[in-house]
Write a protein that holds these residues in place. Structure first.
Motif, PDB file in Angstrom:
ATOM      1  N   VAL A  19       0.820  -1.212   0.000  1.00 15.80           N
ATOM      2  CA  VAL A  19       0.000   0.000   0.000  1.00 15.80           C
ATOM      3  C   VAL A  19       0.852   1.259   0.000  1.00 15.80           C
ATOM      4  O   VAL A  19       0.377   2.337  -0.393  1.00 15.80           O
ATOM      5  N   GLU A  20       2.112   1.158   0.400  1.00 19.59           N
ATOM      6  CA  GLU A  20       2.961   2.348   0.469  1.00 19.59           C
ATOM      7  C   GLU A  20       3.112   3.011  -0.897  1.00 19.59           C
ATOM      8  O   GLU A  20       3.237   4.232  -0.982  1.00 19.59           O
ATOM      9  N   ARG A  22       0.848   3.486  -2.995  1.00 18.16           N
ATOM     10  CA  ARG A  22      -0.308   4.356  -3.166  1.00 18.16           C
ATOM     11  C   ARG A  22      -0.180   5.646  -2.362  1.00 18.16           C
ATOM     12  O   ARG A  22      -0.783   6.660  -2.682  1.00 18.16           O
ATOM     13  N   PHE A  23       0.632   5.586  -1.303  1.00 23.00           N
ATOM     14  CA  PHE A  23       0.840   6.767  -0.485  1.00 23.00           C
ATOM     15  C   PHE A  23       1.915   7.691  -1.041  1.00 23.00           C
ATOM     16  O   PHE A  23       2.045   8.833  -0.594  1.00 23.00           O
ATOM     17  N   HIS A  26       1.192  11.325  -1.915  1.00 25.13           N
ATOM     18  CA  HIS A  26       0.775  12.111  -0.755  1.00 25.13           C
ATOM     19  C   HIS A  26       1.954  12.399   0.168  1.00 25.13           C
ATOM     20  O   HIS A  26       2.033  13.478   0.765  1.00 25.13           O
ATOM     21  N   HIS A 137      -5.508   8.778   8.699  1.00 23.80           N
ATOM     22  CA  HIS A 137      -6.783   8.073   8.534  1.00 23.80           C
ATOM     23  C   HIS A 137      -7.687   8.457   9.699  1.00 23.80           C
ATOM     24  O   HIS A 137      -7.212   8.648  10.838  1.00 23.80           O
ATOM     25  N   VAL A 186      -8.562  11.877   0.443  1.00 22.19           N
ATOM     26  CA  VAL A 186      -7.813  11.256  -0.654  1.00 22.19           C
ATOM     27  C   VAL A 186      -8.190   9.782  -0.728  1.00 22.19           C
ATOM     28  O   VAL A 186      -8.464   9.142   0.280  1.00 22.19           O
ATOM     29  N   SER A 187      -8.197   9.260  -1.930  1.00 16.79           N
ATOM     30  CA  SER A 187      -8.741   7.911  -2.170  1.00 16.79           C
ATOM     31  C   SER A 187      -7.655   6.847  -2.121  1.00 16.79           C
ATOM     32  O   SER A 187      -7.379   6.166  -3.103  1.00 16.79           O
ATOM     33  N   VAL A 188      -7.025   6.705  -0.950  1.00 14.44           N
ATOM     34  CA  VAL A 188      -6.000   5.673  -0.809  1.00 14.44           C
ATOM     35  C   VAL A 188      -6.323   4.694   0.312  1.00 14.44           C
ATOM     36  O   VAL A 188      -5.670   3.664   0.429  1.00 14.44           O
TER      37      VAL A 188
END
Length: 204
Positions: A19-20, A22-23, A26, A137, A186-188
């Protein structure tokens, strides 16, 4: 609360590696166009460190977990990055008033004892006109919020105090010494670690 979580520290990077990616945009946003002395608050294993290094910044970081700090220090060393990493909590930062030109906070305020006290400390260590950028989050709505509430008691014991159900933005918005200049979803995130918001607040 015990601030040492050796198992969580060891597992954090392997569990978040997918998942990182996707970050990444940001974290780049968190670090973009900063100057002067910058604090990475709650640096963890150093996920934001690569984005802050080699930008001509004077870097500091703080985290209460010695196992996280050790991993962050190793990551900085691999990058040949000059950074001072201190032991401390978000509610009691080991720096004088008005030290920093910017404070960066990334996926941290979910696990502090008090978001309100942490934001007050951020304000204290910022110079007038300096900024805090945050990526967190936060609490969802409806059935997702109920789901988060039910999971949080067990999860926080396994995950270093992390809570799914924090209403973090309100403490930035309500602080009289901060002006929130950006706040967006944000959509993550993936439930229950969603929604995720990022924001920018300036010290008056």
């Amino acid at each position: 609360m015990d601030d040492a979580h050796p198992v969580f520290a060891a597992l954090y990077d392997p569990l978040t590696r997918v998942v990182e990616s996707r970050f990444r945009p940001h974290r780049e946003w968190l670090a973009a166009d900063l100057s002067g002395r910058v604090l990475d608050l709650g640096c963890g294993t150093g996920a934001t460190v690569p984005y802050l290094c080699n930008r001509g910044l004077e870097l500091d970081a703080v985290d209460p977990d010695p196992h996280m700090r050790s991993r962050a220090a190793n990551r900085a060393a691999e990058l040949d990055c000059a950074i001072s990493i201190e032991d401390g909590t978000a509610e009691s930062l080991p720096y004088p008033d008005g030290t920093f030109d910017a404070v960066v906070v990334s996926l941290v305020l979910c696990s502090v004892d008090s978001v309100e006290a942490s934001v007050e400390e951020i304000v204290r260590v910022l110079k007038p006109g300096a900024e805090c950028r945050f990526l967190e989050h936060v609490r969802a709505e409806g059935w997702q919020a109920t789901f988060q509430e039910r999971l949080t008691p067990c999860w926080r014991h396994a995950a270093g105090g992390c809570r799914f159900d924090r209403d973090t933005p309100k403490w930035f918005v309500s602080n009289p010494d901060l002006e929130v200049e950006a706040l967006q979803r944000v959509s993550v995130g993936i439930p229950p670690v969603a929604p995720i918001i990022r924001g920018r607040a300036v010290r008056s």
